[in-house]
Design an enzyme around this catalytic site. Structure first.
Site, short mmCIF file in Angstrom:
data_model
loop_
_atom_site.label_atom_id
_atom_site.label_comp_id
_atom_site.label_asym_id
_atom_site.label_seq_id
_atom_site.Cartn_x
_atom_site.Cartn_y
_atom_site.Cartn_z
N CYS A 1 0.17 0.15 48.22
CA CYS A 1 -0.68 1.12 48.91
C CYS A 1 -0.02 1.46 50.25
O CYS A 1 1.21 1.40 50.35
CB CYS A 1 -2.12 0.62 49.05
SG CYS A 1 -2.35 -0.73 50.23
N THR A 2 -0.79 1.78 51.26
CA THR A 2 -0.21 2.21 52.53
C THR A 2 0.11 1.03 53.45
O THR A 2 1.27 0.70 53.69
CB THR A 2 -1.15 3.19 53.26
OG1 THR A 2 -1.45 4.29 52.40
CG2 THR A 2 -0.48 3.72 54.53
N GLY A 3 -0.93 0.36 53.95
CA GLY A 3 -0.73 -0.70 54.92
C GLY A 3 -0.77 -2.10 54.36
O GLY A 3 -0.55 -3.07 55.10
N ASN A 4 -1.07 -2.24 53.05
CA ASN A 4 -1.14 -3.54 52.39
C ASN A 4 -2.15 -4.47 53.07
O ASN A 4 -1.92 -5.67 53.20
CB ASN A 4 0.24 -4.19 52.34
CG ASN A 4 0.32 -5.39 51.40
OD1 ASN A 4 1.01 -6.36 51.69
ND2 ASN A 4 -0.37 -5.34 50.28
N THR A 5 -3.28 -3.88 53.49
CA THR A 5 -4.35 -4.71 54.05
C THR A 5 -5.69 -4.47 53.36
O THR A 5 -6.64 -5.22 53.59
CB THR A 5 -4.53 -4.46 55.56
OG1 THR A 5 -4.83 -3.08 55.77
CG2 THR A 5 -3.29 -4.86 56.34
N CYS A 6 -5.78 -3.43 52.52
CA CYS A 6 -7.06 -3.10 51.87
C CYS A 6 -6.92 -3.03 50.35
O CYS A 6 -7.19 -4.00 49.64
CB CYS A 6 -7.62 -1.79 52.41
SG CYS A 6 -7.91 -1.75 54.19
N ARG A 7 -6.48 -1.88 49.85
CA ARG A 7 -6.52 -1.64 48.41
C ARG A 7 -5.56 -2.53 47.61
O ARG A 7 -5.97 -3.17 46.63
CB ARG A 7 -6.23 -0.16 48.12
CG ARG A 7 -7.37 0.76 48.50
CD ARG A 7 -6.98 2.23 48.43
NE ARG A 7 -6.03 2.58 49.49
CZ ARG A 7 -5.54 3.79 49.67
NH1 ARG A 7 -5.88 4.77 48.84
NH2 ARG A 7 -4.70 4.04 50.67
N ASP B 1 -9.53 5.42 49.59
CA ASP B 1 -9.10 4.57 50.71
C ASP B 1 -10.31 4.22 51.57
O ASP B 1 -10.90 5.10 52.19
CB ASP B 1 -8.06 5.31 51.54
CG ASP B 1 -7.45 4.43 52.64
OD1 ASP B 1 -7.84 3.25 52.73
OD2 ASP B 1 -6.60 4.94 53.39
#
Length: 211
Positions: A26-32, A182
């Site tokens: 994903c984008t920041g590798n902290t959520c999805r 997101d």
């Protein structure tokens, strides 16, 4: 022509001693993607499948903790394998490690393929990959091919034809949304909805791995 599935050789893997490595992006590798990583590890263990899972972000910093809401939705489902999680930036080593790369959106997929074109045959958007419809997958591949052709034409200073623009609009209209929402910066309820969306896709993924 339909692309060969990179996990075809893993069908019937239960009890067969085979292992598959899956990378979520994903984008920041902290959520999805960390939610997907933790959930798939948990669900695969319940089914007795030997699946190794990692995640990374296209714009991530190494070493960041998972978001609090992401952690909470996992704890609510009695998933505890994420407690020592730290984010990781997408790099060549992780791309090479993976047998299958599943991105949380189509834009993440484009980023992976732009940075690592050698991973084309094993990189998919998660919801694209688990689609049960051959026609949807064929339409998606047509759309990706057309977009690539138009980008090349624009780079060469050529304008797309009216016919190409009409075809692009029609394919976009027919395609279902392939992105996982997101929840970053949102409420806990938004994270729960995203987690449910991911879990539904992962259930279909495991059904595909274990037909």
């Amino acid at each position: 022509m339909k692309m060969r599935d990179p996990i075809d050789r893993f069908h019937g893997m239960k009890g067969g001693g085979h292992m598959i490595r899956i990378l979520f992006v994903c984008t920041g590798n902290t959520c999805r993607s960390p939610i997907a990583e933790a959930m798939l590890k948990h669900m695969a263990e319940e089914r007795g499948l030997d699946i190794h899972v990692q995640s990374a972000g296209v714009a991530a910093w190494d070493g960041t903790a998972m978001s609090q809401h992401a952690s909470t939705v996992l704890e609510e489902q009695n998933i505890a394998n994420h407690r020592d999680f730290r984010s990781a930036a997408l790099d060549e080593e992780r791309v090479h490690w993976a047998d299958l790369i599943l991105t949380l959106t189509t834009s993440h997929k484009r980023h992976v393929l732009q940075q690592f074109p050698g991973a084309t045959s094993k990189t998919f958007a998660l919801k694209e990959y688990v689609s049960n419809s051959d026609s949807e997958q064929e339409q998606y591949q047509q759309l990706q091919s057309l977009v690539a052709d138009l980008q090349l034409k624009l780079a060469m200073g050529q304008a797309p034809t009216e016919e190409e623009l009409v075809q692009l609009a029609e394919l976009q209209r027919l395609m279902p949304n392939q992105d996982v929402a997101d929840p970053y910066g949102g409420s806990l309820e938004q994270y729960r909805m995203t987690a449910a969306e991911i879990q539904a896709a992962l259930t279909r993924l495991l059904d595909k791995l274990q037909p």
